[in-house]
Design a protein around this motif. Structure first.
Motif: not given
Length: 141
Positions: A12, A56-60
């Protein structure tokens, strides 16, 4: 310049490091704080310029813990709020310039092998010295 990828155990929390291997320094640390935080006989981190590290942009968003390291220096650590994996740490004096990534969180940690050992005077007696790298017996914690 190579881009290194990494993340936590559950996936995540993900990051990239855009750095030349010459500008990254992986080191073993035998200080008490690293032993406690890593839960083993030494810590293994890779020092990189702060500008080279990004989630990263999709990281929590990481959970942050800050505390005195025992010698008056504030130590900042980031870890995954879900699985608890430590991602990075940095002491207050280095905060604006560097991040110390937990090397084991890199997808390919062998790409950035150790260049040194710190607090060698505190190395466990059963652990051999790592050959071919620098060895510092003590530094200011």
């Amino acid at each position: 310049m190579p881009v290194y990828k990494g993340g936590c155990y559950c996936g995540e929390l993900k990051y990239t490091v855009d750095v030349s291997p010459d500008d990254a320094r992986t080191s073993l640390c035998h200080c008490k704080n690293c032993k406690k935080f890593f839960g083993t006989a030494f810590g293994l981190t890779t020092k990189v310029p702060v500008s080279s590290f990004s989630y990263t942009s999709d990281s929590r968003k990481p959970t942050i813990h800050e505390a005195d390291n025992g010698s008056g220096t504030m130590l900042h650590r980031e870890f995954c709020p879900t699985c608890g994996s430590g991602i990075l740490e940095v002491g207050e004096p280095a905060m604006k310039d560097f991040r110390y990534i937990m090397t084991g969180t890199l997808d390919r940690p062998g790409d950035l092998p150790p260049k040194g050992e710190f607090f060698c005077s505190r190395r466990e007696k059963w652990m051999p010295e790592v050959p071919g790298i620098f060895h510092k017996q003590e530094i200011k914690e």
